[in-house]
Design an enzyme around this catalytic site. Structure first.
Site, short mmCIF file in Angstrom:
data_model
loop_
_atom_site.label_atom_id
_atom_site.label_comp_id
_atom_site.label_asym_id
_atom_site.label_seq_id
_atom_site.Cartn_x
_atom_site.Cartn_y
_atom_site.Cartn_z
N ASP A 133 0.87 -1.18 0.00
CA ASP A 133 0.00 0.00 0.00
C ASP A 133 0.91 1.23 0.00
O ASP A 133 2.11 1.13 0.24
CB ASP A 133 -0.90 0.01 1.26
CG ASP A 133 -1.80 1.24 1.31
OD1 ASP A 133 -2.36 1.62 0.27
OD2 ASP A 133 -1.95 1.84 2.40
N SER A 134 0.31 2.38 -0.24
CA SER A 134 1.08 3.62 -0.17
C SER A 134 1.52 3.93 1.26
O SER A 134 2.49 4.65 1.46
CB SER A 134 0.22 4.77 -0.70
OG SER A 134 -1.01 4.78 -0.01
N CYS A 167 -4.11 -1.46 -1.91
CA CYS A 167 -4.31 -0.03 -2.11
C CYS A 167 -5.32 0.09 -3.23
O CYS A 167 -5.09 -0.41 -4.34
CB CYS A 167 -2.98 0.62 -2.50
SG CYS A 167 -3.14 2.34 -3.01
N GLU A 224 -4.02 8.47 8.87
CA GLU A 224 -2.56 8.39 9.06
C GLU A 224 -2.13 9.19 10.30
O GLU A 224 -1.11 8.91 10.90
CB GLU A 224 -1.81 8.92 7.82
CG GLU A 224 -1.92 8.03 6.60
CD GLU A 224 -0.80 6.98 6.48
OE1 GLU A 224 0.30 7.21 7.02
OE2 GLU A 224 -1.06 5.93 5.84
N CYS A 282 -11.16 2.71 0.02
CA CYS A 282 -9.78 3.09 0.31
C CYS A 282 -9.41 2.33 1.57
O CYS A 282 -10.20 2.29 2.53
CB CYS A 282 -9.67 4.60 0.55
SG CYS A 282 -8.05 5.10 1.15
N HIS A 310 -7.56 2.94 3.88
CA HIS A 310 -7.43 3.73 5.11
C HIS A 310 -8.78 3.93 5.82
O HIS A 310 -8.83 4.24 7.00
CB HIS A 310 -6.87 5.12 4.80
CG HIS A 310 -5.40 5.14 4.55
ND1 HIS A 310 -4.81 4.58 3.45
CD2 HIS A 310 -4.39 5.67 5.28
CE1 HIS A 310 -3.51 4.78 3.50
NE2 HIS A 310 -3.22 5.43 4.61
N1 DGL Z 1 -4.72 3.36 0.91
C1 DGL Z 1 -4.83 3.97 -0.38
C2 DGL Z 1 -6.05 3.45 -1.13
O1 DGL Z 1 -6.61 2.46 -0.74
C3 DGL Z 1 -4.98 5.45 -0.37
C4 DGL Z 1 -4.04 6.28 0.35
C5 DGL Z 1 -3.33 7.21 -0.58
O2 DGL Z 1 -3.93 8.18 -1.09
O3 DGL Z 1 -2.16 6.92 -0.82
O4 DGL Z 1 -6.45 4.00 -2.10
#
Ligand code: DGL
Length: 281
Positions: free
Chosen positions: A11-12, A74, A154, A189, A191
């Site tokens: 993931d990012s 992600c 985050e 997402c 997150h």
């Molecule tokens: N966790 C990433 C997703 O599921 C998003 C976070 C980011 O913008 O890097 O899209």
């Protein structure tokens, strides 16, 4: 597939830990290498070309760890880079999170109107509407980008008045009490599951909130053979990050639901791949 090689998850940032948590529940005896590209977060506001480039670098780093399966935890990378990632690591299987999320929503909806909240990149790429309509052609889809939720998660601010104000601002236009409001909301997402509480407060309690984690883990379990042996014990998790390993160890437990030991988090670099030429971004 052999049990000795780890499953790679990327993931990012820390959001993919919500998917890793579900994978650990579904496949507890597997070993995992999790890569969070924390130096380049957020992916969600970047162009598809940039996200693909970063995704390929991350995939390359995980292949070097000898993974047997790559889980793209992600949504943004799954939405815009999945074909490129599959081509790059073939024959190693690659699982994205968009199709599993769509599958969960199609199972949950009764009215056939589904809302998707995600990053700007995921919304712009229309990956969820495509995946949903492939499964259920008559489905109606309403999307809303909620980029601030990534920063709030985050930051560890997933509850309280700031998170609640952001949730009202983003979600009230979708859930305003009309008879044809969506009855299902996809957290598109990785997150966003952290903000589940404030999100549910804004939607009516009747709205089903779904995410990709459990369905992705179920798909992974189907791909990894010998699942019956998976009850025997818990294997290792290693974490690789491209920036701030101590911060990742400190906040990662909020996403993973179990502690992240600082000693298990290593700092790595993701240099440009050979064909990208120069540049270090
Ligand atoms: N966790 C990433 C997703 O599921 C998003 C976070 C980011 O913008 O890097 O899209």
């Amino acid at each position: 597939m052999t049990r000795d090689k780890p499953i790679g998850v990327f993931d990012s940032g820390m959001g993919g830990l919500t998917v890793l948590s579900a994978l650990r529940k579904a496949l507890p005896a597997e070993s995992y290498v999790y890569l969070g590209d924390t130096a380049r977060l957020p992916y969600g506001t970047k162009s598809p070309g940039t996200v693909t480039r970063y995704g390929l670098r991350a995939a390359h780093a995980l292949i070097e760890q000898n993974v047997k399966l790559l889980v793209v935890a992600c949504n943004t990378a799954s939405a815009v880079a999945l074909p490129a990632l599959k081509a790059a690591v073939s024959p190693i299987p690659v699982l994205g999170v968009v199709e599993p999320g769509a599958e969960a929503a199609v199972k949950a909806t009764r009215s056939g109107h589904v809302a998707v909240i995600a990053t700007e990149g995921t919304v712009r790429g229309n990956a969820y509407p495509r995946a949903l309509k492939t499964l259920a052609p008559q489905i109606r889809v309403t999307q809303q980008a909620c980029p601030l939720f990534v920063a709030l998660a985050e930051e560890g601010w997933s509850e309280g008045e700031v998170a609640r104000a952001a949730a009202h601002r983003y979600l009230e236009p979708l859930f305003s009490g009309r008879a044809d409001d969506p009855d299902t909301l996809i957290l598109g997402c990785t997150h966003f599951p952290l903000l589940h509480g404030v999100i549910q407060e804004v939607c009516s309690p009747a709205v089903a909130i779904v995410d990709s984690a459990a369905t992705t883990a179920a798909q992974a379990a189907r791909l990894v053979s010998g699942a019956e042996a998976s009850q025997k014990g818990r294997a290792t998790i290693r974490f690789l990050v491209t920036d701030a390993p101590e911060r990742f160890a400190r906040l990662g437990s909020l996403f993973l639901g179990e502690s992240v030991a600082a000693a298990d988090v290593a700092l790595i670099d993701l240099p440009p791949l050979f064909h990208e030429g120069g540049g270090t971004a």
